[in-house]
Design a protein around this motif. Sequence first.
Motif, short mmCIF file in Angstrom:
data_model
loop_
_atom_site.label_atom_id
_atom_site.label_comp_id
_atom_site.label_asym_id
_atom_site.label_seq_id
_atom_site.Cartn_x
_atom_site.Cartn_y
_atom_site.Cartn_z
N HIS A 221 -5.11 -1.33 0.30
CA HIS A 221 -4.98 0.08 0.69
C HIS A 221 -3.70 0.74 0.17
CE1 HIS A 221 -8.32 -0.84 3.44
NE2 HIS A 221 -8.63 0.41 3.15
N ARG B 85 -3.15 2.01 -2.59
CA ARG B 85 -3.52 3.22 -3.34
C ARG B 85 -3.71 4.42 -2.41
NH1 ARG B 85 -7.42 -0.22 -3.54
NH2 ARG B 85 -9.42 0.13 -2.55
N ASP B 86 -3.94 4.17 -1.12
CA ASP B 86 -4.17 5.25 -0.16
C ASP B 86 -2.88 5.91 0.32
OD1 ASP B 86 -6.90 4.68 -0.29
OD2 ASP B 86 -6.82 3.34 1.46
N TRP B 87 -1.74 5.23 0.13
CA TRP B 87 -0.52 5.79 0.72
C TRP B 87 0.75 5.55 -0.08
CZ3 TRP B 87 3.60 2.66 1.97
CH2 TRP B 87 3.34 1.29 2.04
N ARG C 193 1.89 6.73 6.91
CA ARG C 193 0.68 5.91 7.01
C ARG C 193 0.56 5.29 8.41
NH1 ARG C 193 -4.34 4.98 4.79
NH2 ARG C 193 -4.90 2.79 4.99
#
Length: 156
Positions: free
Chosen positions: A27, A29-31, A141
Motif C-alpha cells: 500500500h 503507492r497509496d500514501w 495515512r
Amino acid sequence: MPKRILTTIFLPHAPGRVWTVLADFGHYRDWNPLNLEASGEARTGAKVSMRFVNPARPGTTIRQTVTITRAEPGRLLAWRGHIPLLFTGDHLFELTPEAGGTRLTHSETLRGLFARRLSDEQIETQFVPAYEACNRALAARLEALENVIPLRAARR
C-alpha cells in the motif's frame, strides 16, 4: 565519509499501529511520496522491490531491490539498497513509545561515490524535506485509517 538524513515526528498512534502501516509495502503507492512502490515482505532477509524518488534529481525515480536488514514489529524496520561502489543506503524507521503515541525516527545513512558528491546543503534542502514529507504522509495515512467507518464501528 557517510552522509546522514535524520528526521523525527510524533505520531499519536501506538507503535504497533505505525508498524502495521510501514510494513504494508503493497500500500505504499497509496500514501508514500518517497517510496512510490514496494513489493515484498517486511521480514529480516527478505528482498523488496521498490521504486523511490531521487531527491538529488527532482522528477526522477530509481528502481531497486532492497534487502530488509531488520524487521522488529512495533520497534523498527530497516533496509539496505546497494549498487557496488556507487551507493549503499541504510534506511531506518525506528519506533519509540512516547506519551501515548510513537516517536518515529526516520533516517538514512548514505555511502559510496554518490554520497560523496552530496553536500551537507543538498542533504538539508533536498533530502530532509522529502523524508519529512514521507513522515507527514504517514501521519495522514494513520489518521485516515483511524477514521474509516468500519474501524469506528468495531470499537463499539
